[in-house]
Design a protein around this motif. Structure first.
Motif, short mmCIF file in Angstrom:
data_model
loop_
_atom_site.label_atom_id
_atom_site.label_comp_id
_atom_site.label_asym_id
_atom_site.label_seq_id
_atom_site.Cartn_x
_atom_site.Cartn_y
_atom_site.Cartn_z
N ALA A 1 -17.14 62.54 30.56
CA ALA A 1 -16.91 63.57 29.53
C ALA A 1 -17.72 64.82 29.82
CB ALA A 1 -17.25 63.00 28.15
N SER A 2 -19.00 64.65 30.19
CA SER A 2 -19.85 65.82 30.45
C SER A 2 -19.33 66.65 31.61
CB SER A 2 -21.28 65.36 30.73
OG SER A 2 -21.32 64.47 31.85
N SER A 3 -18.82 65.97 32.65
CA SER A 3 -18.28 66.69 33.80
C SER A 3 -17.02 67.47 33.43
CB SER A 3 -17.97 65.71 34.93
OG SER A 3 -19.12 65.01 35.32
N MET A 4 -16.19 66.89 32.58
CA MET A 4 -14.97 67.57 32.16
C MET A 4 -15.31 68.80 31.33
SD MET A 4 -11.69 66.17 30.04
CE MET A 4 -10.36 67.30 29.57
N LYS A 5 -16.25 68.66 30.39
CA LYS A 5 -16.64 69.80 29.57
C LYS A 5 -17.17 70.93 30.43
CE LYS A 5 -17.85 67.10 25.44
NZ LYS A 5 -18.96 66.68 24.54
N GLU A 6 -18.01 70.59 31.40
CA GLU A 6 -18.60 71.60 32.26
C GLU A 6 -17.53 72.29 33.12
OE1 GLU A 6 -20.39 73.43 35.68
OE2 GLU A 6 -19.22 71.57 35.79
N ALA A 7 -16.56 71.50 33.60
CA ALA A 7 -15.49 72.07 34.43
C ALA A 7 -14.60 73.02 33.62
CB ALA A 7 -14.65 70.95 35.03
N LEU A 8 -14.32 72.67 32.37
CA LEU A 8 -13.51 73.54 31.52
C LEU A 8 -14.22 74.85 31.21
CD1 LEU A 8 -12.01 70.95 28.98
CD2 LEU A 8 -10.79 72.17 30.81
N GLU A 9 -15.53 74.79 31.07
CA GLU A 9 -16.29 76.01 30.78
C GLU A 9 -16.46 76.88 32.02
OE1 GLU A 9 -19.94 74.59 29.22
OE2 GLU A 9 -19.09 73.94 27.29
N ARG A 10 -16.55 76.25 33.18
CA ARG A 10 -16.90 76.97 34.40
C ARG A 10 -15.71 77.60 35.10
NH1 ARG A 10 -17.02 74.25 39.01
NH2 ARG A 10 -17.39 72.31 37.85
N LYS A 11 -14.54 76.98 35.04
CA LYS A 11 -13.38 77.45 35.79
C LYS A 11 -12.15 77.58 34.91
CE LYS A 11 -14.62 75.55 40.35
NZ LYS A 11 -14.18 74.65 41.45
N ARG A 12 -11.20 78.31 35.42
CA ARG A 12 -9.91 78.47 34.75
C ARG A 12 -8.90 77.53 35.42
NH1 ARG A 12 -5.84 82.64 35.61
NH2 ARG A 12 -4.48 82.78 33.78
N TRP A 13 -8.19 76.74 34.58
CA TRP A 13 -7.26 75.74 35.10
C TRP A 13 -5.84 76.02 34.64
CZ3 TRP A 13 -9.63 72.96 38.66
CH2 TRP A 13 -11.02 72.80 38.56
#
Length: 360
Positions: free
Chosen positions: A39-51
């Motif tokens: 979960a923490s990795s997904m939250k960080e990825a959503l904040e850091r990059k545009r998908w």
């Protein structure tokens, strides 16, 4: 030429991730991806990059596709979300779709992945276009409200200017003329007296008519003394003009209870509502209430007249829902309030306006 696709993959298996990427490449995509399994990795990825899209396994050792959906919702992002599972059943698929997944695929049938991605990307673009259109519409409506508000303010300023000009020029000139004629009556006794008296009477009528026009334009009492004295004065004048209509008035506010921005809208709405009563309702009484509560300020104007059919499709000549009520509603909304009309044939009409407490 391959199309770039930014895909966030929620998956604990590197082999399954490679299978997904192979399907996307075979389907004409050049995936730029990141694999997360917590979960923490997904939250960080959503904040850091545009998908562009999220593809998620249904079950992970320490995470799940349903939990990933919750994180996506909490982020506020509108991204296509495709759930993939090794075992798929109707109950699980329906639950995933209800939870917000856009599609649900079996790992044994990844041939459906590219068509599902293409469809969901198209639908996501449609949603974005609709959102942009709604935002543009809201912005246009806001600009229109701002313009309408400025026009109403400018109208009140111009009304005040014209009323003062009438007072300072025409009323003063007519009063001076009246005094001169009365002096002539004293200095010229004889046959001219009757004609001079008629002139004095005509000038008095002109002065009264000018004062009436000034009051309709902008009653000075509203600026000089405030909303409560202005309403008391207006109700007295209304009953003098329309002697067959009684106003049962209940004003439960102090002058300090009514913010300055609301004084003119309240006065104008009451003025227009009572004019509607006089013109259309055939009422014999009106209950006027202005009160303050914890919610804000409430205005109620109820007549016992003939009422009308509240049909939005009815032409203006068949109801009172014409420009008068439109103007009242506009004034209420532009000043931060809301207005409701209640009416029925034979049951009178009620104009109900509420303004929230501006201090909250």
């Amino acid at each position: 030429m391959s199309k770039q696709l930014r895909v966030l993959i929620v998956e604990d298996s590197e082999d399954d991730t490679l299978l997904l990427l192979r399907e996307l490449r075979q389907g004409g995509y050049d995936p730029v991806f990141e694999r997360v399994e917590r979960a923490s990795s997904m939250k960080e990825a959503l904040e850091r990059k545009r998908w562009d899209i999220i593809v998620s396994d249904y079950v992970l050792p320490s995470f799940s596709g349903l939990a990933a959906l919750v994180i996506l919702k909490e982020s506020g992002l509108d991204l296509p979300f495709i759930m993939i599972s090794g075992k798929i059943g109707e109950e699980i698929a329906v639950g995933a779709m209800k939870a917000g997944a856009h599609d649900y695929l079996a790992k044994s049938n990844l041939k459906r992945l590219v068509p599902a991605v293409e469809r969901e990307l198209r639908e996501a673009e449609v949603r974005r276009e609709r959102k942009r259109a709604r935002e543009q519409l809201r912005e246009s409506e806001k600009r229109l409200r701002d313009l309408s508000s400025k026009l109403l303010v400018a109208q009140e300023i111009e009304r005040r200017r014209i009323a003062r000009a009438l007072h300072d020029s025409i009323t003063a000139s007519l009063s001076a003329l009246k005094f001169r004629i009365e002096r002539m009556m004293r200095e010229w006794p004889g046959p001219a007296q009757a004609q001079l008296r008629d002139l004095v009477s005509s000038v008095k009528d002109m002065v009264e008519e000018t004062r009436r026009i000034m009051s309709d334009l902008r009653p000075s009492i509203l600026d000089d003394l405030g909303i409560v004295p202005a309403l008391n004065w207006f109700c007295r004048e209304f009953e003098k003009t329309y002697s067959g209509i009684a106003i049962l008035k209940q004003i439960d506010v102090e002058e300090t209870d009514v913010p300055d921005p609301l004084r003119t809208p309240i006065f104008r709405i009451i003025q227009e509502a009572l004019n509607n009563v006089a013109k259309h309702s055939k009422a014999v009484s009106v209950r006027l209430s202005l009160s303050k509560s914890d919610r804000g300020i409430d205005l109620s104007i109820r007549d016992d007249g003939q009422g009308f059919h509240l049909d939005p499709k009815a032409p203006p000549k068949e109801s009172r829902t014409g420009l008068g009520l439109v103007g009242m509603k506009e004034r209420a909304e532009l000043s931060g309030g809301s207005m409701v009309i209640q009416s029925a044939i034979g049951a009178g009409t009620a104009v109900l306006v509420s303004w929230p407490d501006l201090a909250k």
